[in-house]
Write a protein that holds these residues in place. Structure first.
Motif, mmCIF file in Angstrom:
data_model
loop_
_atom_site.group_PDB
_atom_site.id
_atom_site.type_symbol
_atom_site.label_atom_id
_atom_site.label_comp_id
_atom_site.label_asym_id
_atom_site.label_seq_id
_atom_site.Cartn_x
_atom_site.Cartn_y
_atom_site.Cartn_z
ATOM 1 N N ASP A 7 35.139 25.967 38.300
ATOM 2 C CA ASP A 7 34.117 26.359 39.278
ATOM 3 C C ASP A 7 33.467 27.681 38.891
ATOM 4 O O ASP A 7 32.271 27.886 39.097
ATOM 5 C CB ASP A 7 34.746 26.474 40.670
ATOM 6 N N LEU A 8 34.269 28.584 38.315
ATOM 7 C CA LEU A 8 33.733 29.880 37.898
ATOM 8 C C LEU A 8 32.876 29.723 36.637
ATOM 9 O O LEU A 8 31.749 30.208 36.578
ATOM 10 C CB LEU A 8 34.890 30.851 37.649
ATOM 11 N N LEU A 9 33.410 29.012 35.642
ATOM 12 C CA LEU A 9 32.730 28.889 34.350
ATOM 13 C C LEU A 9 31.400 28.144 34.446
ATOM 14 O O LEU A 9 30.442 28.492 33.761
ATOM 15 C CB LEU A 9 33.640 28.169 33.354
ATOM 16 N N TYR A 20 30.689 26.108 29.419
ATOM 17 C CA TYR A 20 31.327 24.941 30.018
ATOM 18 C C TYR A 20 30.350 23.771 29.940
ATOM 19 O O TYR A 20 29.191 23.884 30.338
ATOM 20 C CB TYR A 20 31.684 25.247 31.488
ATOM 21 N N LEU A 21 30.815 22.636 29.389
ATOM 22 C CA LEU A 21 29.923 21.498 29.190
ATOM 23 C C LEU A 21 30.195 20.349 30.155
ATOM 24 O O LEU A 21 29.324 19.525 30.397
ATOM 25 C CB LEU A 21 30.036 20.991 27.742
ATOM 26 N N GLY A 22 31.413 20.284 30.671
ATOM 27 C CA GLY A 22 31.721 19.205 31.604
ATOM 28 C C GLY A 22 33.217 18.987 31.742
ATOM 29 O O GLY A 22 34.021 19.650 31.083
ATOM 30 N N LEU A 34 34.422 22.228 26.526
ATOM 31 C CA LEU A 34 33.793 23.523 26.293
ATOM 32 C C LEU A 34 33.073 23.492 24.954
ATOM 33 O O LEU A 34 33.392 22.661 24.090
ATOM 34 C CB LEU A 34 34.844 24.634 26.276
ATOM 35 N N GLU A 35 32.124 24.390 24.767
ATOM 36 C CA GLU A 35 31.445 24.441 23.472
ATOM 37 C C GLU A 35 32.443 24.774 22.364
ATOM 38 O O GLU A 35 33.423 25.494 22.583
ATOM 39 C CB GLU A 35 30.303 25.454 23.496
ATOM 40 N N LYS A 97 32.041 35.191 21.715
ATOM 41 C CA LYS A 97 32.068 34.466 22.989
ATOM 42 C C LYS A 97 33.355 34.810 23.734
ATOM 43 O O LYS A 97 34.453 34.621 23.197
ATOM 44 C CB LYS A 97 32.047 32.943 22.743
ATOM 45 N N LEU A 98 33.230 35.321 24.945
ATOM 46 C CA LEU A 98 34.408 35.560 25.772
ATOM 47 C C LEU A 98 34.908 34.227 26.309
ATOM 48 O O LEU A 98 34.128 33.402 26.785
ATOM 49 C CB LEU A 98 34.068 36.487 26.943
ATOM 50 N N ALA A 99 36.224 34.024 26.240
ATOM 51 C CA ALA A 99 36.820 32.757 26.655
ATOM 52 C C ALA A 99 38.024 33.008 27.544
ATOM 53 O O ALA A 99 38.431 34.151 27.766
ATOM 54 C CB ALA A 99 37.227 31.957 25.416
#
Length: 234
Positions: A7-9, A20-22, A34-35, A97-99
């Motif tokens: 929900d955040l991403l 976030y892709l799905g 995720l990418e 990229k922060l993850a």
């Protein structure tokens, strides 16, 4: 990854935040898409069998991008709570990229900070350990620890077990800063390591610090003479 993290991403959109892709939910699993970030984490890259410790100028280029990501997050009211080399990913073009937003906190107007211990011990700010409240400045302390991690391959106090390390973080004036560092980066670290969270500069202010400005300018000018992005570490 939890539903809360999803929900955040899904509401974050910035070049320095993993996208976030799905997701796909089955009876027993929650699959997250995720990418793909090709070069993996900075923590993996500084391993002895990889590249080892980075020079100051390269660390500045990466930390500048971490700060860009944090400026965005903090403007969205999001505190990452676990900034460290393992959660900073790198594309083959050298884009950071922060993850891992598993312990990230979304602040509301009614909740100015959160009183819980979250994060990873060696990168943890003193106010988090003392449970006096996580805040945006807590991420800044972790940035300082990550700078030392990238320069030395380990975060501050890594020679201690986690509990003694947490005690020292709270008790010491600031974490040990290697003597071999330049005055500019030493000043940057001292600002990140101010014990009073209210006195730490925010991410936007640190982006204009001379160490960041001068180092990134030199590296980017140098990279223009080569093909590809910073070919010596890509």
């Amino acid at each position: 990854m939890s539903q809360q993290e999803i929900d955040l991403l899904k509401n974050l959109n910035h070049k320095n935040i993993v996208k976030y892709l799905g997701s796909l939910k089955t009876k027993s699993h929650l699959h997250i898409i995720l990418e793909y970030v090709e070069n993996g984490s900075l923590a993996n890259m500084i391993k002895p069998n990889k590249f080892g410790a980075f020079p100051e100028s390269v660390v500045a280029v990466y930390i500048a991008q971490v700060l860009e990501g944090l400026v965005y997050l903090h403007e969205q009211g999001v505190i990452h709570c676990d900034i460290k080399g393992a959660n900073i990913l790198l594309t083959k073009e050298g884009l950071v990229k922060l993850a891992d937003f598993g312990v990230a906190t979304k602040l509301t107007e009614a909740d100015v900070n959160t009183h819980s211990v979250v994060g990873t011990p060696y990168w943890m700010a003193p106010e988090v350990i003392e449970m006096s409240g996580v805040c945006a400045a807590s991420d800044i302390w972790s940035v300082g620890c990550t700078v030392i991690e990238l320069l030395t391959c380990v975060p501050p106090y890594y020679d201690l077990q986690p509990m003694p390390a947490l005690f020292r973080i709270v008790q010491d004036e600031h974490p040990p800063i290697p003597d071999s560092l330049s005055p500019a980066i030493t000043d940057f670290l001292c600002q990140c390591f101010r014990k009073d969270a209210r006195q730490r500069p925010d991410a936007k202010t640190l982006l204009s610090h001379p160490w960041i400005q001068n180092s990134t300018r030199r590296v980017l000018q140098s990279s223009m003479h080569h093909s590809g992005t910073m070919r010596y570490i890509s």
